[in-house]
Enzyme design. Structure first.
Site, PDB file in Angstrom:
ATOM      1  N   HIS A   1      43.891  32.066  49.027  1.00 12.95           N
ATOM      2  CA  HIS A   1      44.087  33.137  47.905  1.00 12.95           C
ATOM      3  C   HIS A   1      45.485  33.710  48.092  1.00 12.95           C
ATOM      4  O   HIS A   1      45.994  33.325  49.189  1.00 12.95           O
ATOM      5  CB  HIS A   1      42.897  34.196  47.940  1.00 12.95           C
ATOM      6  CG  HIS A   1      41.704  33.930  47.110  1.00 12.95           C
ATOM      7  ND1 HIS A   1      40.714  34.673  46.720  1.00 12.95           N
ATOM      8  CD2 HIS A   1      41.571  32.394  46.466  1.00 12.95           C
ATOM      9  CE1 HIS A   1      39.790  33.960  45.932  1.00 12.95           C
ATOM     10  NE2 HIS A   1      40.132  32.668  46.027  1.00 12.95           N
TER      11      HIS A   1
ATOM     12  N   GLU B   1      46.344  36.608  49.257  1.00  8.37           N
ATOM     13  CA  GLU B   1      46.237  37.628  50.215  1.00  8.37           C
ATOM     14  C   GLU B   1      45.986  36.682  51.632  1.00  8.37           C
ATOM     15  O   GLU B   1      46.708  36.935  52.496  1.00  8.37           O
ATOM     16  CB  GLU B   1      45.105  38.777  50.056  1.00  8.37           C
ATOM     17  CG  GLU B   1      45.492  39.521  48.883  1.00  8.37           C
ATOM     18  CD  GLU B   1      44.530  39.113  47.695  1.00  8.37           C
ATOM     19  OE1 GLU B   1      44.470  37.812  47.308  1.00  8.37           O
ATOM     20  OE2 GLU B   1      43.959  40.016  46.904  1.00  8.37           O
TER      21      GLU B   1
ATOM     22  N   SER C   1      43.627  42.732  41.777  1.00  7.03           N
ATOM     23  CA  SER C   1      42.786  43.431  42.563  1.00  7.03           C
ATOM     24  C   SER C   1      42.027  42.432  43.414  1.00  7.03           C
ATOM     25  O   SER C   1      41.409  41.261  43.273  1.00  7.03           O
ATOM     26  CB  SER C   1      41.570  44.078  41.652  1.00  7.03           C
ATOM     27  OG  SER C   1      40.531  44.711  42.223  1.00  7.03           O
TER      28      SER C   1
ATOM     29  N   CYS D   1      39.653  39.867  45.706  1.00  6.73           N
ATOM     30  CA  CYS D   1      38.175  39.415  45.728  1.00  6.73           C
ATOM     31  C   CYS D   1      37.567  39.830  46.834  1.00  6.73           C
ATOM     32  O   CYS D   1      37.992  40.308  47.748  1.00  6.73           O
ATOM     33  CB  CYS D   1      38.394  37.901  45.488  1.00  6.73           C
ATOM     34  SG  CYS D   1      38.612  36.993  46.997  1.00  6.73           S
TER      35      CYS D   1
ATOM     36  N   CYS E   1      39.108  38.357  50.235  1.00  9.84           N
ATOM     37  CA  CYS E   1      40.303  39.063  50.570  1.00  9.84           C
ATOM     38  C   CYS E   1      40.160  40.330  51.023  1.00  9.84           C
ATOM     39  O   CYS E   1      40.767  40.976  51.830  1.00  9.84           O
ATOM     40  CB  CYS E   1      41.412  39.133  49.527  1.00  9.84           C
ATOM     41  SG  CYS E   1      41.992  37.415  49.145  1.00  9.84           S
TER      42      CYS E   1
HETATM   43 ZN   LIG Z   1      40.999  36.690  47.092  1.00 10.57          ZN
END
Ligand SMILES: [Zn+2]
Length: 160
Positions: free
Chosen positions: A65, A67, A92, A94, A97
């Protein structure tokens, strides 16, 4: 990596909006690669230590992802550095992350937008993390356009 990273390291005192625009640049690169347009940046002492973007499609990855890719690009860092860091993300975060942010005890998270997806913000706050939502119109627009264009890819990304 390259000279551009050296230049970035000389930039100090970035505002939250400027930090989000760096992450947004990564998200746009991701979209141009056919990937999921979520970008991130790790800021320490006002300097960009690493950037990253969601590379699940590009790499066939389950875990890259925005991040987590950013954390991977930053490499191994001592706890004392994470303790001064800000994780910047266009969307935002998940659950995965959110967990990575908590694992490394990153004390501050700056989020571009949470209209298209509302992740673990409440849990981050509950655990003492400062969460700032910039509510950036460009982040919202990029993500909304992607979700409309590629609903299957988006659902895959959030485990639906
Ligand atoms: Zn994530």
């Amino acid at each position: 990596m390259s000279g551009s990273d050296t230049n970035r390291a000389e930039i100090t005192h970035l505002t939250d909006a400027e930090q989000v625009s760096i992450a947004l640049g990564e998200a746009r690169i991701g979209r141009s690669e056919g990937g999921i347009p979520i970008g991130a940046a790790l800021i320490v002492d006002g300097k960009v230590v690493a950037t990253g973007r969601n590379r699940r499609i590009q790499e066939g990855s389950a875990i890259h992802h925005g991040e987590t890719n950013c954390l991977e690009n930053a490499g191994r860092l001592p706890a004392s550095v994470y303790a001064r860091a800000t994780m910047v993300t266009t969307l935002s975060p998940c659950d995965m992350c959110t967990g990575a942010i908590l694992l490394y005890k990153i004390p501050r998270v700056v989020i571009g937008e949470n209209a298209n997806f509302y992740g673990g913000e409440d849990y981050l706050r509950q655990r003492g993390v400062e969460v700032v939502v910039v509510d950036d119109a460009e982040c919202r627009q990029l993500m909304a356009e992607f979700i409309t264009a590629e609903p299957a890819l988006w659902n895959e990304d959030i485990g639906v």
